[in-house]
Design a protein around this motif. Sequence first.
Motif, PDB file in Angstrom:
ATOM      1  N   TYR A  61      16.360  54.704  34.044  1.00  0.00           N
ATOM      2  CA  TYR A  61      15.884  55.314  35.295  1.00  0.00           C
ATOM      3  C   TYR A  61      17.026  55.503  36.278  1.00  0.00           C
ATOM      4  O   TYR A  61      17.904  54.652  36.420  1.00  0.00           O
ATOM      5  CB  TYR A  61      14.783  54.462  35.929  1.00  0.00           C
ATOM      6  CG  TYR A  61      13.461  54.571  35.206  1.00  0.00           C
ATOM      7  CD1 TYR A  61      12.730  55.753  35.241  1.00  0.00           C
ATOM      8  CD2 TYR A  61      12.945  53.494  34.491  1.00  0.00           C
ATOM      9  CE1 TYR A  61      11.508  55.859  34.579  1.00  0.00           C
ATOM     10  CE2 TYR A  61      11.722  53.595  33.834  1.00  0.00           C
ATOM     11  CZ  TYR A  61      11.013  54.785  33.882  1.00  0.00           C
ATOM     12  OH  TYR A  61       9.817  54.889  33.227  1.00  0.00           O
ATOM     13  N   ARG A  62      16.974  56.624  36.966  1.00  0.00           N
ATOM     14  CA  ARG A  62      17.959  56.970  37.978  1.00  0.00           C
ATOM     15  C   ARG A  62      17.712  56.150  39.249  1.00  0.00           C
ATOM     16  O   ARG A  62      16.562  55.940  39.632  1.00  0.00           O
ATOM     17  CB  ARG A  62      17.758  58.463  38.296  1.00  0.00           C
ATOM     18  CG  ARG A  62      18.868  59.158  39.030  1.00  0.00           C
ATOM     19  CD  ARG A  62      18.411  60.565  39.421  1.00  0.00           C
ATOM     20  NE  ARG A  62      18.191  61.437  38.276  1.00  0.00           N
ATOM     21  CZ  ARG A  62      19.147  62.181  37.700  1.00  0.00           C
ATOM     22  NH1 ARG A  62      20.362  62.175  38.175  1.00  0.00           N
ATOM     23  NH2 ARG A  62      18.873  62.955  36.672  1.00  0.00           N
ATOM     24  N   GLU A  63      18.777  55.695  39.896  1.00  0.00           N
ATOM     25  CA  GLU A  63      18.698  55.003  41.193  1.00  0.00           C
ATOM     26  C   GLU A  63      17.609  53.925  41.184  1.00  0.00           C
ATOM     27  O   GLU A  63      16.684  53.978  41.978  1.00  0.00           O
ATOM     28  CB  GLU A  63      18.421  56.017  42.324  1.00  0.00           C
ATOM     29  CG  GLU A  63      19.603  56.921  42.590  1.00  0.00           C
ATOM     30  CD  GLU A  63      19.243  58.145  43.435  1.00  0.00           C
ATOM     31  OE1 GLU A  63      18.335  58.029  44.267  1.00  0.00           O
ATOM     32  OE2 GLU A  63      19.866  59.192  43.245  1.00  0.00           O
ATOM     33  N   THR A  89      14.766  60.795  35.961  1.00  0.00           N
ATOM     34  CA  THR A  89      14.039  60.724  37.228  1.00  0.00           C
ATOM     35  C   THR A  89      12.598  60.350  36.899  1.00  0.00           C
ATOM     36  O   THR A  89      11.967  61.014  36.081  1.00  0.00           O
ATOM     37  CB  THR A  89      14.070  62.085  37.950  1.00  0.00           C
ATOM     38  OG1 THR A  89      15.427  62.459  38.139  1.00  0.00           O
ATOM     39  CG2 THR A  89      13.363  62.020  39.289  1.00  0.00           C
ATOM     40  N   ALA A  90      12.113  59.274  37.525  1.00  0.00           N
ATOM     41  CA  ALA A  90      10.758  58.806  37.199  1.00  0.00           C
ATOM     42  C   ALA A  90       9.737  59.872  37.557  1.00  0.00           C
ATOM     43  O   ALA A  90       9.792  60.474  38.623  1.00  0.00           O
ATOM     44  CB  ALA A  90      10.457  57.517  37.947  1.00  0.00           C
ATOM     45  N   ASP A  91       8.817  60.108  36.630  1.00  0.00           N
ATOM     46  CA  ASP A  91       7.719  61.044  36.878  1.00  0.00           C
ATOM     47  C   ASP A  91       6.498  60.242  37.331  1.00  0.00           C
ATOM     48  O   ASP A  91       6.628  59.069  37.683  1.00  0.00           O
ATOM     49  CB  ASP A  91       7.451  61.836  35.590  1.00  0.00           C
ATOM     50  CG  ASP A  91       6.920  63.238  35.877  1.00  0.00           C
ATOM     51  OD1 ASP A  91       6.170  63.390  36.854  1.00  0.00           O
ATOM     52  OD2 ASP A  91       7.252  64.161  35.116  1.00  0.00           O
ATOM     53  N   GLU A  92       5.314  60.855  37.268  1.00  0.00           N
ATOM     54  CA  GLU A  92       4.139  60.188  37.819  1.00  0.00           C
ATOM     55  C   GLU A  92       3.705  58.946  37.058  1.00  0.00           C
ATOM     56  O   GLU A  92       3.110  58.051  37.630  1.00  0.00           O
ATOM     57  CB  GLU A  92       2.969  61.163  37.899  1.00  0.00           C
ATOM     58  CG  GLU A  92       3.074  62.057  39.105  1.00  0.00           C
ATOM     59  CD  GLU A  92       1.949  63.065  39.170  1.00  0.00           C
ATOM     60  OE1 GLU A  92       0.793  62.670  39.023  1.00  0.00           O
ATOM     61  OE2 GLU A  92       2.257  64.248  39.335  1.00  0.00           O
ATOM     62  N   ASN A  93       3.954  58.914  35.744  1.00  0.00           N
ATOM     63  CA  ASN A  93       3.575  57.721  34.989  1.00  0.00           C
ATOM     64  C   ASN A  93       4.436  57.608  33.735  1.00  0.00           C
ATOM     65  O   ASN A  93       5.257  58.482  33.447  1.00  0.00           O
ATOM     66  CB  ASN A  93       2.081  57.737  34.644  1.00  0.00           C
ATOM     67  CG  ASN A  93       1.684  59.000  33.927  1.00  0.00           C
ATOM     68  OD1 ASN A  93       2.405  59.463  33.028  1.00  0.00           O
ATOM     69  ND2 ASN A  93       0.570  59.582  34.304  1.00  0.00           N
ATOM     70  N   LEU A  94       4.229  56.514  32.997  1.00  0.00           N
ATOM     71  CA  LEU A  94       5.063  56.238  31.823  1.00  0.00           C
ATOM     72  C   LEU A  94       4.909  57.307  30.746  1.00  0.00           C
ATOM     73  O   LEU A  94       5.882  57.672  30.085  1.00  0.00           O
ATOM     74  CB  LEU A  94       4.699  54.841  31.278  1.00  0.00           C
ATOM     75  CG  LEU A  94       5.395  54.408  29.981  1.00  0.00           C
ATOM     76  CD1 LEU A  94       6.915  54.394  30.150  1.00  0.00           C
ATOM     77  CD2 LEU A  94       4.908  53.023  29.560  1.00  0.00           C
ATOM     78  N   ASP A 135       7.246  59.989  31.504  1.00  0.00           N
ATOM     79  CA  ASP A 135       8.644  59.597  31.291  1.00  0.00           C
ATOM     80  C   ASP A 135       8.987  59.619  29.800  1.00  0.00           C
ATOM     81  O   ASP A 135      10.081  60.040  29.414  1.00  0.00           O
ATOM     82  CB  ASP A 135       8.904  58.201  31.861  1.00  0.00           C
ATOM     83  CG  ASP A 135       8.766  58.170  33.376  1.00  0.00           C
ATOM     84  OD1 ASP A 135       8.888  59.249  34.003  1.00  0.00           O
ATOM     85  OD2 ASP A 135       8.538  57.083  33.931  1.00  0.00           O
ATOM     86  N   ASN A 175       9.453  63.182  28.793  1.00  0.00           N
ATOM     87  CA  ASN A 175      10.708  63.753  29.296  1.00  0.00           C
ATOM     88  C   ASN A 175      11.941  63.195  28.590  1.00  0.00           C
ATOM     89  O   ASN A 175      12.913  63.909  28.377  1.00  0.00           O
ATOM     90  CB  ASN A 175      10.845  63.483  30.806  1.00  0.00           C
ATOM     91  CG  ASN A 175       9.863  64.302  31.629  1.00  0.00           C
ATOM     92  OD1 ASN A 175       9.473  65.393  31.221  1.00  0.00           O
ATOM     93  ND2 ASN A 175       9.462  63.779  32.766  1.00  0.00           N
ATOM     94  N   GLN A 202      12.992  67.549  29.216  1.00  0.00           N
ATOM     95  CA  GLN A 202      12.540  67.888  30.565  1.00  0.00           C
ATOM     96  C   GLN A 202      12.273  69.383  30.705  1.00  0.00           C
ATOM     97  O   GLN A 202      12.973  70.200  30.133  1.00  0.00           O
ATOM     98  CB  GLN A 202      13.571  67.418  31.595  1.00  0.00           C
ATOM     99  CG  GLN A 202      13.542  65.910  31.739  1.00  0.00           C
ATOM    100  CD  GLN A 202      14.609  65.362  32.636  1.00  0.00           C
ATOM    101  OE1 GLN A 202      15.390  66.106  33.193  1.00  0.00           O
ATOM    102  NE2 GLN A 202      14.647  64.052  32.763  1.00  0.00           N
ATOM    103  N   ILE A 203      11.286  69.683  31.530  1.00  0.00           N
ATOM    104  CA  ILE A 203      10.806  71.057  31.684  1.00  0.00           C
ATOM    105  C   ILE A 203      11.925  71.996  32.150  1.00  0.00           C
ATOM    106  O   ILE A 203      12.000  73.141  31.734  1.00  0.00           O
ATOM    107  CB  ILE A 203       9.605  71.074  32.653  1.00  0.00           C
ATOM    108  CG1 ILE A 203       8.909  72.433  32.660  1.00  0.00           C
ATOM    109  CG2 ILE A 203      10.002  70.698  34.063  1.00  0.00           C
ATOM    110  CD1 ILE A 203       7.582  72.411  33.390  1.00  0.00           C
ATOM    111  N   LEU A 204      12.828  71.500  32.980  1.00  0.00           N
ATOM    112  CA  LEU A 204      13.860  72.378  33.525  1.00  0.00           C
ATOM    113  C   LEU A 204      15.089  72.486  32.632  1.00  0.00           C
ATOM    114  O   LEU A 204      16.007  73.216  32.941  1.00  0.00           O
ATOM    115  CB  LEU A 204      14.283  71.883  34.910  1.00  0.00           C
ATOM    116  CG  LEU A 204      13.443  72.459  36.045  1.00  0.00           C
ATOM    117  CD1 LEU A 204      13.664  71.692  37.316  1.00  0.00           C
ATOM    118  CD2 LEU A 204      13.754  73.931  36.251  1.00  0.00           C
ATOM    119  N   LYS A 251      16.318  71.218  26.178  1.00  0.00           N
ATOM    120  CA  LYS A 251      15.369  70.142  25.879  1.00  0.00           C
ATOM    121  C   LYS A 251      16.071  68.943  25.237  1.00  0.00           C
ATOM    122  O   LYS A 251      15.742  68.483  24.149  1.00  0.00           O
ATOM    123  CB  LYS A 251      14.234  70.650  24.974  1.00  0.00           C
ATOM    124  CG  LYS A 251      13.357  71.692  25.627  1.00  0.00           C
ATOM    125  CD  LYS A 251      12.334  71.033  26.551  1.00  0.00           C
ATOM    126  CE  LYS A 251      11.481  72.051  27.285  1.00  0.00           C
ATOM    127  NZ  LYS A 251      12.181  72.675  28.418  1.00  0.00           N
TER     128      LYS A 251
END
Lengths: 586, 293
Positions: free
Chosen positions: B40-42, B79-84, B87, B90, B96-98, B102
């Motif tokens: 996880y970032r930061e 970068t943490a998303d809404e839930n595990l 993550d 991703n 990741q979508i962006l 991939k």
Amino acid sequence: MKSLSLSGGLLASAITLAISLPLGMSAQANVTDKDILNDQETVDDVVSYGIGPRGQRYSPLKKLNTKTVKKMHPAWAFSFGGEKQRGQESQPLVKDGVMYVTASYSRIYAVDTVTGEELWQYEARLPDGIMPCCDVINRGAALYEDLVIFGTLDAKLVALDSKTGKVRWRKTMGSYKAGYSSTAAPMIVKGMVVTGVSGGEFGVVGKVEARDAKTGKLIWTRPTVEGHMGYLNGEENGITGGAANQTWTGDLWKTGGAATWLGGTYDPDTDLIFMGTGNPSPWNSHLRPGDNLYSSSRLAIDPDTGKIVWHFQTTPHDGWDFDGVNEVIAFDYKEKGKTVKAAATADRNGYFYVLDRTDGKFIRGFPFISNITWAKGLDENGRPIINEASLPGNPADSEDGSKGTTVFSVPSFLGGKNWMPMAYSQKTELFYVPSNEWGMDIWNEPVSYKKGAAYLGSGFTIKPIFDHIGSLKAINPKTGEIEWEFKNDAPLWGGVLATAGNLVFFGNPEGYLLGLNAKTGEVEYKFNTGSGIVGSPITWEQDGEQYLSVVSGWGGAVPLWGGEVAKKIKNLNQGGTVWTFKLPKS
Amino acid sequence: MLTGQVLWLLLVLLAGFSTTAQARSYDDVIASGYLDIAVYREFPPYSFMDSDGPAGIDIEIGKLIAADLKLEPRWFWLTADENLEDDLRNAIWKGQILDPEKKKADLMLRVPYDRKFSYAVDGYGLPKNELVHMFAPYQRESWALARNLEKTGDVRNLAIFRYEKVAVEIDSLPDFFLGSTLGGRLRDNLVHVLDVYAGLEQLEAGTLGAVAGMRGQLQWGLSRLAGQYDLSADGLQAMSLRAWDIGMAVKSDYRQFSYAVEAIVEKRIADGSITAIFQQYQLSYEQPSIYAD
């Protein structure tokens, strides 16, 4: 990444035009406030999102009509190219022979409207690690003077030179690290560019901002959650709602949500900006007793001061994720010989509301989808009468580790109608509403984790109610009657266009551009664009011919949710193409 | 647990995905000389950037695993998303979508190890996390309260927070618990912060009675404050999930790789290397529950 190219063909024709025009007159005239106010009446261009400030999406053109439309054929198709496809929810703009169209991943293109040749393209440089909710879409741009203005996924507002695609100014609407993003089309009101902001999670608070469209300088900002200070020209300009903690408990108003992620409309008659707000935060409604103003509401804002003139909350104390962002469309109708200055909106929550747009008073409201469970109806002020039996359970009750009861709720959190804009025909005096018939099972999820920590989530599964999900409805705003319905297998996710030619145009995820008879709902035209349509069509006239454009490219929020909906969409292919049609002269 | 039908479906799904898989097999990883590790970032004290570069407990554990496999660790900052579930998608099985390429990680750290979660089913009774394999628990994490005893005195239960403020990370389990326990009577005294460190700043400034959060984060944060504070789980006994195990994840068709990593983790827990890493960051180390007794 930004790449520029100028087509030789256009350069040549620009020179020819320049020669044939009187001195001092340019081939590409600047877009003025007047052009935007008159956008609906001037058929040779489309200079605003919604085709005019009211967002009626109605064109007086009738060369294309129920008799001629069968002869309409594609004139050109333009591909956005690259590997970046996904949802294309854009509405193109057209001015002086140039189309400005945005695409997924914060890209924008200028295209020759006759040949389909690219004039320039601009691709926003997005920072690593940004996490936009839902999909990497963009819904469109705004034109003002010689600028094209659009929002990017990292919450920047970018103004480009409309002739070259070069950046003229760039402003930050919010920090993407804090959860802000932008996908809506900006609007121009009185020389200002007015925007909302996306970001429903992470404690972001919604806001509406007005900037000088020529320079990007901030003029006013209006937070959408009670308790937050607004500003005008850098000075304090009154707290939203007067004071904090009237409809919120504790400090939750500080992180209250109510994101203005779909932008708004403007009504020149009453001189009001109409802006919708998203659901309140946190998602667990049991933690935030109260109405939680102004979440899931419609706001009327004075463009000169940035003050809220009236509000109408469609879903007080929202616990179903019913964002109240859907567009408010101003329209007039006659009743008992008097003109009623009304506004209409079709909410995620399944109800269609007709309001007095001068003061926000409720005139009438009625369901536009079947089998609504969450409310038993609306009271005389338009407030929902909640069905207590269908409330999602309190996650705290899952403390024992059990899943808790599952509630089936209609509509699903994607709504009776989502972002996709409806149209109002001045000819038939009906609203054409792209709706979806679906419900959801909701339960508490006690075994859940978030960033290395135990968590209590909520689980949901979207389920269809009938064989079809999508449903385009012709709704009479005076009676609440549904005059006709067009059923579509997959959920509808694109905008609608109504024309004086008695036609209603829209696209479906199966890829068809459809032209329906505005009076009967019969299919008069059908063309498959090769990928699903989730964009909004436009029409204009050029050299005596009526053109029609729609962006094709399947995506948006629907593919992100599986379940039984997935069966209807799993074979749809992605894309990214502007299709332009016209009716040949002879 | 799995019925024959579900298992069959699972195999079909796996077969379908393996054709497009870009996560790497054990042989590919070893041959390449490097290991892509998702962290996880930061997210101090587990994974973050300090002036010398990547730092934190998970960074150290990742280095240890890579070194034992004779590989160079490479960091996939997540970068943490809404839930595990998001993550895992991703970092491990989709990308990741962006990111048009991939890109995926070979191994993800700080993934809760919970059989109920690993074998959870969706609304149709189908497995939710069939594309990832979760394994090798290496720590037990728990909720705790960091109290300013000058404000809370010797009251060890939650009643004191009717009078004193308590900071919670927004939308966290302590936020839910303290916001709904005792009939919601603590609600007005909850201070919502974006992370526990923002809460600890306010604790140091003397405006709070306590900060609720993960013991690991609170310990690390308190070790950097000047004053004396109390750290315990007193008052949180009624929480449904007071402690949970932290492990790792790989894409489910790369089990051979997970077996190699698992062996290293077991050895390093036994020889005290993991304990030493926690001590380096002023954290007490609690072994995962499978090592208990």
